[in-house]
Design a protein around this motif. Structure first.
Motif, PDB file in Angstrom:
ATOM      1  N   PRO A 187       0.807  -1.224   0.000  1.00  0.00           N
ATOM      2  CA  PRO A 187       0.000   0.000   0.000  1.00  0.00           C
ATOM      3  C   PRO A 187       0.840   1.273   0.000  1.00  0.00           C
ATOM      4  N   ASP A 188       0.341   2.284  -0.701  1.00  0.00           N
ATOM      5  CA  ASP A 188       0.791   3.680  -0.548  1.00  0.00           C
ATOM      6  C   ASP A 188       2.311   3.852  -0.561  1.00  0.00           C
ATOM      7  N   PHE A 189       2.954   3.438  -1.649  1.00  0.00           N
ATOM      8  CA  PHE A 189       4.411   3.543  -1.679  1.00  0.00           C
ATOM      9  C   PHE A 189       4.933   4.591  -2.645  1.00  0.00           C
ATOM     10  N   PHE A 190       4.068   5.214  -3.432  1.00  0.00           N
ATOM     11  CA  PHE A 190       4.580   6.110  -4.470  1.00  0.00           C
ATOM     12  C   PHE A 190       5.161   7.407  -3.924  1.00  0.00           C
ATOM     13  N   PRO A 192       6.858   7.933  -0.996  1.00  0.00           N
ATOM     14  CA  PRO A 192       8.249   7.681  -0.593  1.00  0.00           C
ATOM     15  C   PRO A 192       9.176   7.397  -1.774  1.00  0.00           C
ATOM     16  N   LEU A 193       8.669   6.707  -2.802  1.00  0.00           N
ATOM     17  CA  LEU A 193       9.502   6.459  -3.974  1.00  0.00           C
ATOM     18  C   LEU A 193       9.792   7.760  -4.716  1.00  0.00           C
ATOM     19  N   ARG A 194       8.814   8.633  -4.773  1.00  0.00           N
ATOM     20  CA  ARG A 194       9.008   9.916  -5.446  1.00  0.00           C
ATOM     21  C   ARG A 194      10.063  10.753  -4.716  1.00  0.00           C
ATOM     22  N   ILE A 195      10.029  10.721  -3.402  1.00  0.00           N
ATOM     23  CA  ILE A 195      11.038  11.428  -2.612  1.00  0.00           C
ATOM     24  C   ILE A 195      12.416  10.806  -2.841  1.00  0.00           C
ATOM     25  N   LEU A 196      12.470   9.473  -2.878  1.00  0.00           N
ATOM     26  CA  LEU A 196      13.738   8.771  -3.120  1.00  0.00           C
ATOM     27  C   LEU A 196      14.297   9.114  -4.491  1.00  0.00           C
ATOM     28  N   ARG A 197      13.413   9.280  -5.462  1.00  0.00           N
ATOM     29  CA  ARG A 197      13.826   9.537  -6.842  1.00  0.00           C
ATOM     30  C   ARG A 197      14.427  10.934  -7.027  1.00  0.00           C
ATOM     31  N   ARG A 198      14.210  11.828  -6.072  1.00  0.00           N
ATOM     32  CA  ARG A 198      14.789  13.166  -6.182  1.00  0.00           C
ATOM     33  C   ARG A 198      16.314  13.120  -6.171  1.00  0.00           C
ATOM     34  N   ARG A 199      16.871  12.142  -5.476  1.00  0.00           N
ATOM     35  CA  ARG A 199      18.338  12.036  -5.367  1.00  0.00           C
ATOM     36  C   ARG A 199      18.894  10.846  -6.125  1.00  0.00           C
ATOM     37  N   HIS A 200      18.105   9.791  -6.256  1.00  0.00           N
ATOM     38  CA  HIS A 200      18.602   8.549  -6.838  1.00  0.00           C
ATOM     39  C   HIS A 200      17.776   8.156  -8.063  1.00  0.00           C
ATOM     40  N   GLU A 201      18.369   7.294  -8.874  1.00  0.00           N
ATOM     41  CA  GLU A 201      17.622   6.681  -9.966  1.00  0.00           C
ATOM     42  C   GLU A 201      16.863   5.477  -9.396  1.00  0.00           C
ATOM     43  N   VAL A 202      15.579   5.413  -9.678  1.00  0.00           N
ATOM     44  CA  VAL A 202      14.748   4.320  -9.177  1.00  0.00           C
ATOM     45  C   VAL A 202      14.152   3.573 -10.360  1.00  0.00           C
ATOM     46  N   LEU A 203      14.372   2.260 -10.402  1.00  0.00           N
ATOM     47  CA  LEU A 203      13.856   1.395 -11.456  1.00  0.00           C
ATOM     48  C   LEU A 203      13.021   0.284 -10.822  1.00  0.00           C
ATOM     49  N   ALA A 204      11.936  -0.077 -11.468  1.00  0.00           N
ATOM     50  CA  ALA A 204      11.023  -1.084 -10.915  1.00  0.00           C
ATOM     51  C   ALA A 204      10.913  -2.280 -11.854  1.00  0.00           C
ATOM     52  N   ILE A 205      11.105  -3.480 -11.296  1.00  0.00           N
ATOM     53  CA  ILE A 205      10.894  -4.723 -12.042  1.00  0.00           C
ATOM     54  C   ILE A 205       9.796  -5.494 -11.328  1.00  0.00           C
ATOM     55  N   ARG A 206       8.638  -5.582 -11.975  1.00  0.00           N
ATOM     56  CA  ARG A 206       7.480  -6.263 -11.386  1.00  0.00           C
ATOM     57  C   ARG A 206       7.470  -7.726 -11.818  1.00  0.00           C
ATOM     58  N   VAL A 207       7.357  -8.609 -10.848  1.00  0.00           N
ATOM     59  CA  VAL A 207       7.308 -10.043 -11.140  1.00  0.00           C
ATOM     60  C   VAL A 207       5.945 -10.573 -10.735  1.00  0.00           C
ATOM     61  N   ALA A 258       0.240   3.114 -14.882  1.00  0.00           N
ATOM     62  CA  ALA A 258       0.033   4.554 -15.041  1.00  0.00           C
ATOM     63  C   ALA A 258       0.680   5.333 -13.905  1.00  0.00           C
ATOM     64  N   ASP A 259       0.620   4.799 -12.685  1.00  0.00           N
ATOM     65  CA  ASP A 259       1.231   5.481 -11.538  1.00  0.00           C
ATOM     66  C   ASP A 259       2.754   5.517 -11.657  1.00  0.00           C
ATOM     67  N   PHE A 260       3.349   4.431 -12.152  1.00  0.00           N
ATOM     68  CA  PHE A 260       4.800   4.449 -12.373  1.00  0.00           C
ATOM     69  C   PHE A 260       5.164   5.522 -13.400  1.00  0.00           C
ATOM     70  N   ALA A 261       4.385   5.597 -14.480  1.00  0.00           N
ATOM     71  CA  ALA A 261       4.661   6.589 -15.516  1.00  0.00           C
ATOM     72  C   ALA A 261       4.487   8.008 -14.978  1.00  0.00           C
ATOM     73  N   LYS A 262       3.424   8.237 -14.201  1.00  0.00           N
ATOM     74  CA  LYS A 262       3.156   9.561 -13.645  1.00  0.00           C
ATOM     75  C   LYS A 262       4.279  10.010 -12.717  1.00  0.00           C
ATOM     76  N   ASN A 263       4.857   9.058 -11.992  1.00  0.00           N
ATOM     77  CA  ASN A 263       5.944   9.377 -11.061  1.00  0.00           C
ATOM     78  C   ASN A 263       7.320   9.269 -11.698  1.00  0.00           C
ATOM     79  N   ARG A 264       7.341   9.063 -13.025  1.00  0.00           N
ATOM     80  CA  ARG A 264       8.586   8.996 -13.806  1.00  0.00           C
ATOM     81  C   ARG A 264       9.556   7.946 -13.265  1.00  0.00           C
ATOM     82  N   ILE A 265       9.003   6.782 -12.962  1.00  0.00           N
ATOM     83  CA  ILE A 265       9.806   5.648 -12.518  1.00  0.00           C
ATOM     84  C   ILE A 265       9.737   4.571 -13.603  1.00  0.00           C
ATOM     85  N   PRO A 266      10.817   4.320 -14.323  1.00  0.00           N
ATOM     86  CA  PRO A 266      10.781   3.273 -15.352  1.00  0.00           C
ATOM     87  C   PRO A 266      10.459   1.915 -14.741  1.00  0.00           C
TER      88      PRO A 266
END
Length: 298
Positions: A187-190, A192-207, A258-266
């Motif tokens: 639940p509700d992780f975007f 914190p990920l958006r904050i993390l992405r301000r400094r780091h590159e964040v990539l997501a692999i969904r299995v 769509a949420d990954f795209a909106k938050n610019r997380i590949p």
């Protein structure tokens, strides 16, 4: 995890096959699916004719009443953190478990990074960070990471990716590439990920497992949530139920994408029953192109 000896044999095969991911993707001497981060701040110096005006640091310029620019150097090596979901839902699989597939994908990416002399670190998370191994170089370090992944028994069956993201935001100072491998049933992780992405590159692999996407017609079955233990009896022979289930899963998948795209997380999605080498090569090739575009803009 499954039988340890069999897993180690499988990892050795992955090491041999890692060249598929590396082959043909180059950035100067940096030879890997992992392109260099691009540029890293070096220094501020006084402007000279011919410098790119887009590099002017306006705050420093205003302070000294003459133009100064920011200089950057190109990064060739990288630091990767593999953030691995070990919650109860990752143990599901109709043939191969999501946990096993995540291990294989992590191994393939980690071997590629080590061959490129990049630093790699590991985070195992459930509803908390259960293991954090700082990034280092070398195959000995890589072997240690694999031993931890194989031997670690999860302390919790629940998932909280937000907790892992908040931990990393506080623990990592140098810019890193953070690769999250999970089913993202959290639940509700975007935020914190958006904050993390301000400094780091964040990539997501969904299995995901095929049986999560399409229920078979096998009559009455009892489904159990691996994280909460909640059970429910369903009739899979009912075509209306199966169709509605498929619609709900498709809609949830669409919203997540769509949420990954909106938050610019590949992000990319893999199934437990499919090969992952070509999809990953395509995914990281696209990431590298986006980085190159970012560098040109700067």
């Amino acid at each position: 995890m499954d039988d340890r000896a069999e897993l180690i044999r499988q990892l050795k095969k992955i090491d041999l096959a890692t060249g598929i991911l590396v082959e043909g993707l180059q950035s100067g001497p940096h030879h890997s699916v992992f392109k260099g981060q691009g540029i890293e701040f070096s220094e501020i110096r006084e402007y000279v004719p011919g410098d790119d005006v887009r590099s002017i640091d306006w705050k420093v310029t205003a302070r000294y009443s003459r133009p100064f620019i920011k200089e950057f150097t190109e990064e060739r090596d990288q630091t990767f953190y593999f953030v691995v979901d070990i919650s109860g839902s990752s143990g599901f699989g109709s043939e191969t478990t999501k946990q096993r597939k995540i291990l294989e994908v992590t191994a393939s990416l980690a071997f590629a990074a080590v061959k490129n002399n990049d630093r790699i670190g590991l985070v195992l998370f459930s509803d908390r960070v259960e293991k954090f191994i700082p990034a280092k170089r070398g195959r000995k370090h890589l072997a240690n990471l694999f031993n931890v992944m194989i031997d670690h028994a999860a302390a919790s069956q629940k998932t909280d990716l937000a907790a892992a993201a908040r931990f990393l935001a506080g623990a990592l100072s140098r810019r890193c590439s953070i690769v999250i491998l999970s089913d993202f049933a959290s639940p509700d992780f975007f935020l914190p990920l958006r904050i993390l992405r301000r400094r780091h590159e964040v990539l997501a692999i969904r299995v995901a497992d095929p049986r999560e996407l399409d229920l078979p017609d096998v009559g009455l079955i009892e489904l159990e949530d691996p994280e909460t233990g909640e059970q429910v009896l369903v009739d899979t022979s009912d075509p209306v139920f199966r169709e509605r289930y498929s619609e709900l899963v498709t809609e949830a998948d669409r919203r997540l994408h769509a949420d990954f795209a909106k938050n610019r997380i590949p992000e990319t999605a893999l199934l437990t029953d499919e090969p992952y080498d070509i999809p990953l090569k395509r995914f990281f090739g696209g990431v590298a192109k986006r980085r190159a575009g970012y560098v040109r803009v700067l």
